[in-house]
Enzyme design. Structure first.
Site, PDB file in Angstrom:
ATOM      1  N   ASP A  74       0.514  -1.275  -0.062  1.00 11.85           N
ATOM      2  CA  ASP A  74      -0.005  -0.004  -0.029  1.00 11.85           C
ATOM      3  C   ASP A  74       0.691   1.329  -0.006  1.00 11.85           C
ATOM      4  O   ASP A  74       0.463   2.276  -0.704  1.00 11.85           O
ATOM      5  CB  ASP A  74      -0.936  -0.002   1.209  1.00 11.85           C
ATOM      6  CG  ASP A  74      -2.143  -1.192   0.896  1.00 11.85           C
ATOM      7  OD1 ASP A  74      -2.481  -1.211  -0.244  1.00 11.85           O
ATOM      8  OD2 ASP A  74      -2.346  -1.816   1.896  1.00 11.85           O
ATOM      9  N   HIS A 169      -9.930  -1.859  -1.716  1.00  7.20           N
ATOM     10  CA  HIS A 169      -9.264  -1.435  -2.637  1.00  7.20           C
ATOM     11  C   HIS A 169      -9.765  -1.953  -4.056  1.00  7.20           C
ATOM     12  O   HIS A 169     -10.490  -3.075  -4.031  1.00  7.20           O
ATOM     13  CB  HIS A 169      -7.857  -1.926  -2.464  1.00  7.20           C
ATOM     14  CG  HIS A 169      -7.082  -1.142  -1.342  1.00  7.20           C
ATOM     15  ND1 HIS A 169      -6.458  -1.856  -0.363  1.00  7.20           N
ATOM     16  CD2 HIS A 169      -6.828   0.097  -1.140  1.00  7.20           C
ATOM     17  CE1 HIS A 169      -5.766  -0.902   0.458  1.00  7.20           C
ATOM     18  NE2 HIS A 169      -5.965   0.084  -0.063  1.00  7.20           N
ATOM     19  N   ILE A 250      -8.356  -8.872   8.844  1.00  8.13           N
ATOM     20  CA  ILE A 250      -8.083  -7.034   8.631  1.00  8.13           C
ATOM     21  C   ILE A 250      -8.359  -6.676   7.215  1.00  8.13           C
ATOM     22  O   ILE A 250      -7.397  -6.083   6.773  1.00  8.13           O
ATOM     23  CB  ILE A 250      -7.055  -6.743   9.470  1.00  8.13           C
ATOM     24  CG1 ILE A 250      -5.630  -7.811   9.079  1.00  8.13           C
ATOM     25  CG2 ILE A 250      -7.055  -6.577  10.994  1.00  8.13           C
ATOM     26  CD1 ILE A 250      -4.512  -7.296   9.701  1.00  8.13           C
ATOM     27  N   CYS A 256      -1.504  -7.907  -1.028  1.00  5.80           N
ATOM     28  CA  CYS A 256      -1.188  -6.878  -0.054  1.00  5.80           C
ATOM     29  C   CYS A 256       0.221  -6.897   0.653  1.00  5.80           C
ATOM     30  O   CYS A 256       0.846  -6.014   0.855  1.00  5.80           O
ATOM     31  CB  CYS A 256      -1.902  -6.820   0.967  1.00  5.80           C
ATOM     32  SG  CYS A 256      -3.833  -7.255   0.444  1.00  5.80           S
TER      33      CYS A 256
END
Ligand code: CIR
Length: 265
Positions: A74, A169, A250, A256
């Protein structure tokens, strides 16, 4: 002989070990915390799978100051031509950029920095023709437009697109499987954003499986998404099931946890 490389061909990756603070990672719902040991073991399996797929993996130490710092995708973008430091949309994650910067400066000659707006790497999908930038609650128009300018400096065309409402996202709902094919959800596909691509839609109820990750020959898929894995294996992909139960608490998936790129030699 020139061998054409696919955008899913990588030689290197950076990951960061989970901090104990990961149990306080951001999440949209009110679900239970993940267990630290569970995240640790999912992360270890993920790192081993990257190595098995042929990548040289740099493992950064845990950073207790940032619960979500395991999700290195990210705060930055990496391409063979250089890296871009982003401006994460969640205030609690803003400091992850400076923490990652030294590792990127060591590895990339060109490191650009976003100066305006907000953008998370999870909203960015690099395809052979262009880089798609998904607007979301984490990536705003100012960030997307500024990012387009930086991508142009790296010689990359970009396109600003929409992320379905309520989806964290853009890549929460899609993954590039090869140069022509995307794995995606019905809700993202119906926006028409992947017109011209071959689309494989995840079965209803397995939407979170769309955050898969193709690395060289391997296709990482969340182990609990059995119907998606079967569909992908039937389509000829070399499916590597990986546990994602704890990171899923989460709001994370398989893209990610790494930054991946291809070096010329
Ligand atoms: C967050 O909300 O920022 C983290 N808990 C999950 C980030 C997942 N990252 C990604 O999809 N690229």
């Amino acid at each position: 002989m020139v061998i054409a490389m696919a955008v899913t061909d990588f030689t290197h990756a950076i990951v960061r070990r989970p901090a104990r603070a990961v149990v306080r990672g951001l999440r949209a719902g009110k679900g239970p915390d993940p267990s630290f040991d569970g995240v640790k073991s999912e992360h270890a399996a993920y790192c081993a799978a990257l190595v098995n797929a042929g990548l040289r993996v740099t493992i950064l130490p845990p950073d207790e100051a940032f619960p979500d710092s395991i999700f290195v995708e990210d705060p930055a973008l990496v391409f063979p031509e250089g890296a871009i430091l982003l401006r994460p949309g969640a205030p609690a994650r803003a400091g992850e950029v400076a923490a990652l910067e030294p590792a990127l400066c060591e590895r990339f000659e060109t490191v650009l920095a976003l100066e305006d707006g907000l953008a998370d790497g999870g909203d960015i999908l690099a395809t052979p023709e262009r880089v798609m930038i998904g607007l979301s609650a984490r990536t705003d128009k100012a960030g997307a437009e500024a990012l387009m300018g930086l991508l142009a400096k790296l010689g990359r065309r970009a396109l600003i697109v929409e992320t379905p409402k309520g989806v964290l996202h853009f890549k929460t709902d899609c993954a590039l499987l090869d140069d022509e094919t995307v794995l995606t959800t019905r809700r993202l596909s119906s926006s028409g954003v992947f017109k011209g691509y071959r689309e494989i839609i995840v079965p209803e109820g397995e939407e979170a499986a769309a955050n898969a990750l193709r690395v060289n020959k391997a296709l990482f898929v969340g182990a609990r998404f059995r119907r998606t894995a079967e569909r992908l294996a039937d389509a000829g992909y070399d499916v590597v099931p990986l546990p994602v139960d704890e990171i899923g608490r989460i709001d994370a998936g398989l893209s990610c946890m790494s930054l991946r790129w291809r070096e010329a030699n």
